[in-house]
Design a protein around this motif. Sequence first.
Motif, PDB file in Angstrom:
ATOM      1  N   HIS A 408       0.027  57.563  40.313  1.00  0.00           N
ATOM      2  CA  HIS A 408      -1.380  57.788  40.668  1.00  0.00           C
ATOM      3  C   HIS A 408      -2.159  56.503  40.455  1.00  0.00           C
ATOM      4  O   HIS A 408      -2.069  55.872  39.407  1.00  0.00           O
ATOM      5  CB  HIS A 408      -1.985  58.903  39.811  1.00  0.00           C
ATOM      6  N   GLU A 410      -5.840  54.951  40.106  1.00  0.00           N
ATOM      7  CA  GLU A 410      -7.229  55.317  39.845  1.00  0.00           C
ATOM      8  C   GLU A 410      -8.085  54.054  39.851  1.00  0.00           C
ATOM      9  O   GLU A 410      -7.857  53.119  39.070  1.00  0.00           O
ATOM     10  CB  GLU A 410      -7.356  56.038  38.508  1.00  0.00           C
ATOM     11  N   ASN A 438     -11.642  59.594  42.753  1.00  0.00           N
ATOM     12  CA  ASN A 438     -10.878  60.823  42.948  1.00  0.00           C
ATOM     13  C   ASN A 438     -11.567  61.980  42.236  1.00  0.00           C
ATOM     14  O   ASN A 438     -11.954  61.837  41.062  1.00  0.00           O
ATOM     15  CB  ASN A 438      -9.469  60.666  42.371  1.00  0.00           C
ATOM     16  N   ILE A 443      -7.230  65.404  40.479  1.00  0.00           N
ATOM     17  CA  ILE A 443      -6.359  64.726  39.514  1.00  0.00           C
ATOM     18  C   ILE A 443      -5.662  65.742  38.626  1.00  0.00           C
ATOM     19  O   ILE A 443      -4.434  65.718  38.447  1.00  0.00           O
ATOM     20  CB  ILE A 443      -7.183  63.741  38.660  1.00  0.00           C
TER      21      ILE A 443
END
Length: 599
Positions: A408, A410, A438, A443
Amino acid sequence: MSTAPHRQPALKPDRIDPITSSVIQGALENIAVEMGYKLMRMSYSSIIRESEDFGAALVDAEGRGLAESAQSTPLQSGPIPGYVRGIQRILAARGDVIRPGDVIMHNDAYSGASHGPDVAFIVPVFVQGRLIAFAATTAHHLDIGALSPGSCGIVEAIDAYAEGLQFKAIKVYDRGVKNDMVWQIVRDNIRASDLVVGDMDAQVAAARIGAERMVELVERYGLETFELACTALMDHAERLMRQAIAKLPDGIYRAETAIDGYLDSDDPSKKELPIVVTITKKDDSLVVDLTGTAPQVPDRPINMPLEGTADIAIWLTIRSVLLDTEIHGHIPVNAGLIRPITIVAPKGCLANPTFPAPTIARFCPGNQLADTVMKALSLAMPGNVSAGIGNLKVIAFSGLKDETHWVHMEIFEGSYGGRLGKDGMDAVDTLYANTRNNPIEDIETHLPLRVLRYELREDVSGAGKWRGGLGSIREFTFLSDGGASVEGEGHRYRPWGFLGGSEGMPAKLDLVTPDQADRALPSKVPHMNIAAGGRFVCYGPAGGGYGNPLERDPAKVADDVMDEVISVETALRDYGVVVSAKGSVDQPATTKARVSRVS
């Protein structure tokens, strides 16, 4: 050197009527926007679907930009003409040609690409058997097969080969036939391959939609009319830019800022690196000279490709300052805008590295280059700029579950400095970055992460008649064992204040683990393992102030106190405003405090 093809515009667009040109311009822009939305809706990963870290654009057969998707980030759509020129050079050198049905994959940072993770899929557009244009998409992919999980935070790559797979004008479809072995190589050499390949398939589909729409447009108006319109539109954009440049006083405007680099390094050539911009304005053209910028770092990936990153940072900032859409209305974004601008970047500097110097972590240095261009332009157009911006940070979170990687990306936002008549914007991407955050729900639904805090960082903005924007505080915790790496800037240097405004506050990052003391981290951290319960606390930077803080409306200062943006003590210290416990301004005490500061 300049990365833009140059030509002189026609004196006036008298070969085609302006109404038809305008209609075709609108159609091109709508095609690019449709490509972007289709890509978003078909994508698998949140970095495209939610953060919108993608690009879509239409480019003519000569590699000149015609239109780009307005909702995507400029650092994705802006470089697409360079991608096209890069594949044309590579294919010509191979003796290969572009044919109907081809789909070409490309991410070579030394042939037009922004950096390796931003992979383009390019579809040629043929009409009457002739190549007339390209429809292309780019997107930031979660993983590209680099030395550690993710595609940001690869901060210890020693050369281009350590950054992951290199695709140099690879035909993933050849005359309509899928090259299955290329796709298998991709799958076998990247993490989170289902997500990444799914995103790539979405890119191909969106680019093909753009190509189909272009064919329909040309068939509607005819090839000759279409090409005349494209020429007229580029000439019109060039005239707009030249007219804006001509209004500036002739002169030389110089600015310097710096990036952290690797603050924990013992090597002085890797940290506290200057970025220097000298803009020479003469008549209706600009020369942007980066001489004085630090030399490239040959074994660390903070170098910026000249074509694909540095040029976009420069062009976008100039366009935004000189042709502000709030003043000028809609501005057509095509190759005409960049013709009056020449870029000079010494070979081997941070903004024009030599192969195989790594470039994968060029994002934040490029944004600092954009900030430096704005600082130089502030000397010529003080009313059209903001004070210094707070730069961004990206954390690549990752882990393993059932022998499969999850990844992921971010993006942690920055902030804008104050500007004439307005405070800086809080907690947003800045300058050539235009991605979204996001959603927390997304998430926490899909990943073993929890977001414990998401709030504005109080009492840190650069004081000014118009204060700087606030950064955010965001706190992430791991629910299971995993890892992370960090790529950012702005821990050492404060965002600059302007016209008497104060500097903003730099960023900081803390790692909190259950069995160790809290640890302050630098702006770049290579991949580290983190046990369940480990937490990142990210403090975003605050923008610089614009104008003398003692000239700020006391009522606005009191509002900031009541909103808990600043404290009562800060109101007095920075603004000379005395605010009561009830939030009202003590006018006599304020006047006395401000008079004492002036005297």
